[in-house]
Enzyme design. Sequence first.
Site, PDB file in Angstrom:
ATOM      1  CD  GLU A 157      -2.692   1.570   2.559  1.00  0.00           C
ATOM      2  OE1 GLU A 157      -2.247   0.682   3.520  1.00  0.00           O
ATOM      3  OE2 GLU A 157      -3.497   2.380   2.353  1.00  0.00           O
ATOM      4  CG  ASP A 186       2.805   7.707   4.021  1.00  0.00           C
ATOM      5  OD1 ASP A 186       1.814   7.991   3.536  1.00  0.00           O
ATOM      6  OD2 ASP A 186       3.466   9.116   4.290  1.00  0.00           O
ATOM      7  CG  ASP A 220      -0.134  13.813  -1.700  1.00  0.00           C
ATOM      8  OD1 ASP A 220      -1.031  14.235  -1.200  1.00  0.00           O
ATOM      9  OD2 ASP A 220       0.600  13.367  -1.218  1.00  0.00           O
ATOM     10  CG  ASP A 278     -10.428  13.553  -4.129  1.00  0.00           C
ATOM     11  OD1 ASP A 278      -9.474  12.839  -4.044  1.00  0.00           O
ATOM     12  OD2 ASP A 278     -10.707  14.690  -3.971  1.00  0.00           O
ATOM     13  CE1 TYR A 321      -8.175  11.996   9.648  1.00  0.00           C
ATOM     14  CE2 TYR A 321      -7.060  12.938   7.905  1.00  0.00           C
ATOM     15  CZ  TYR A 321      -7.602  13.034   9.040  1.00  0.00           C
ATOM     16  OH  TYR A 321      -7.603  14.316   9.666  1.00  0.00           O
ATOM     17  CE1 TYR A 322      -5.390  14.158   2.765  1.00  0.00           C
ATOM     18  CE2 TYR A 322      -4.647  12.549   4.163  1.00  0.00           C
ATOM     19  CZ  TYR A 322      -4.501  13.588   3.708  1.00  0.00           C
ATOM     20  OH  TYR A 322      -3.618  14.432   3.945  1.00  0.00           O
ATOM     21  CD  GLU A 323     -12.834   5.647   0.575  1.00  0.00           C
ATOM     22  OE1 GLU A 323     -11.907   4.994   0.896  1.00  0.00           O
ATOM     23  OE2 GLU A 323     -14.053   5.194  -0.293  1.00  0.00           O
TER      24      GLU A 323
HETATM   25  C1  SAM Z   1      -3.437  12.306   0.209  1.00  0.00           C
HETATM   26  S1  SAM Z   1      -2.704  11.241   1.356  1.00  0.00           S
HETATM   27  C2  SAM Z   1      -3.656   9.792   1.555  1.00  0.00           C
HETATM   28  C3  SAM Z   1      -2.978   8.743   2.728  1.00  0.00           C
HETATM   29  C4  SAM Z   1      -3.821   7.844   2.778  1.00  0.00           C
HETATM   30  N1  SAM Z   1      -3.680   6.630   1.792  1.00  0.00           N
HETATM   31  C5  SAM Z   1      -5.455   7.984   2.756  1.00  0.00           C
HETATM   32  O1  SAM Z   1      -6.316   7.545   1.871  1.00  0.00           O
HETATM   33  O2  SAM Z   1      -5.809   8.391   4.168  1.00  0.00           O
HETATM   34  C6  SAM Z   1      -1.238  10.911   0.482  1.00  0.00           C
HETATM   35  C7  SAM Z   1       0.023  10.229   1.245  1.00  0.00           C
HETATM   36  O3  SAM Z   1       1.000   9.776   0.447  1.00  0.00           O
HETATM   37  C8  SAM Z   1       2.194  10.078   1.006  1.00  0.00           C
HETATM   38  N2  SAM Z   1       3.157  10.424  -0.077  1.00  0.00           N
HETATM   39  C9  SAM Z   1       3.132  11.386  -1.346  1.00  0.00           C
HETATM   40  N3  SAM Z   1       3.954  11.029  -1.953  1.00  0.00           N
HETATM   41  C10 SAM Z   1       5.062  10.331  -1.209  1.00  0.00           C
HETATM   42  C11 SAM Z   1       6.374   9.662  -1.657  1.00  0.00           C
HETATM   43  N4  SAM Z   1       7.015   9.953  -3.048  1.00  0.00           N
HETATM   44  N5  SAM Z   1       6.782   8.941  -0.925  1.00  0.00           N
HETATM   45  C12 SAM Z   1       6.208   8.734   0.423  1.00  0.00           C
HETATM   46  N6  SAM Z   1       5.006   8.824   0.661  1.00  0.00           N
HETATM   47  C13 SAM Z   1       4.326   9.743  -0.133  1.00  0.00           C
HETATM   48  C14 SAM Z   1       2.036  11.490   1.771  1.00  0.00           C
HETATM   49  O4  SAM Z   1       2.940  11.396   2.993  1.00  0.00           O
HETATM   50  C15 SAM Z   1       0.572  11.089   2.249  1.00  0.00           C
HETATM   51  O5  SAM Z   1       0.565  10.318   3.577  1.00  0.00           O
END
Ligand code: SAM
Length: 225
Positions: A51, A76, A125, A159, A206-208
């Site tokens: 994941e 992450d 992201d 989303d 959480y984000y969803e």
């Molecule tokens: C929008 S959040 C979504 C988190 C989780 N999947 C959720 O749906 O609640 C995006 C996550 O991707 C991680 N992330 C983005 N680019 C990354 C990278 N290159 N390496 C490690 N983590 C990354 C960020 O730290 C963040 O926790």
Amino acid sequence: MGQRKLKKFAEVATFSNVFQPSISPVWDSPFPMKGKWKSDYFKNNNLITLELGCGRGEYTVALAEKFPHRNFIGMDVKGARIWKGAKKALELKLGNVAFIRSRIDFIENYFAPTEISEIWLPFPDPFPRKENRRLISDVFLERYRNISAKATKIRLKTDNADLYSFALGQVKKNNLVMAYSCADIYSRGNEIGDERSELLTGIQTYYEKQFLSLGRKICYMEFQL
Ligand SMILES: C[S@@+](CC[C@H](N)C(=O)[O-])C[C@H]1O[C@@H](n2cnc3c(N)ncnc32)[C@H](O)[C@@H]1O
């Protein structure tokens, strides 16, 4: 930085299911588990699901409970987020779970060719102005290819309509096999099928939850590398 975050950083460093190499690792010595996750960490020969951008690791933990004969690794860069999933996995005594705190950009340093069999990308992201940072850009797809078994499935939930459309383009451009795609999983319950629906709507990150409360549509696709 807040006291609670500092406490989580200190605690996560002691968790037996979390690997967090230094931020600037010296990559001339391979990561100890590279190529050995099954034999040395999980101590079984079960397939490994990743994941990526796991945040609090909702998918890693929920899937590990649901599929005890498969191994799950969440990755992450944010340690205070990983803390939550890792703590829950320890409390539930899930031996088929691990977390890596690192940038995904270095993923080839953690896994050997063919070591991975499935990849979940829940709500990555969108990086609207930085295509190469998107977790489904060409540069990341190539990294995944270098560590994945044949026909490894990538599962993307988002989303963000622009990211969804970019991903559709990536599949087409790279001649990948699209197994399934849906632009609104919550209004297509009947079409999705029970098994897929349980994985998609039965596990919410959480984000969803935040996006749903704002009335956003949730898109999903799965394709083969
Ligand atoms: C929008 S959040 C979504 C988190 C989780 N999947 C959720 O749906 O609640 C995006 C996550 O991707 C991680 N992330 C983005 N680019 C990354 C990278 N290159 N390496 C490690 N983590 C990354 C960020 O730290 C963040 O926790």
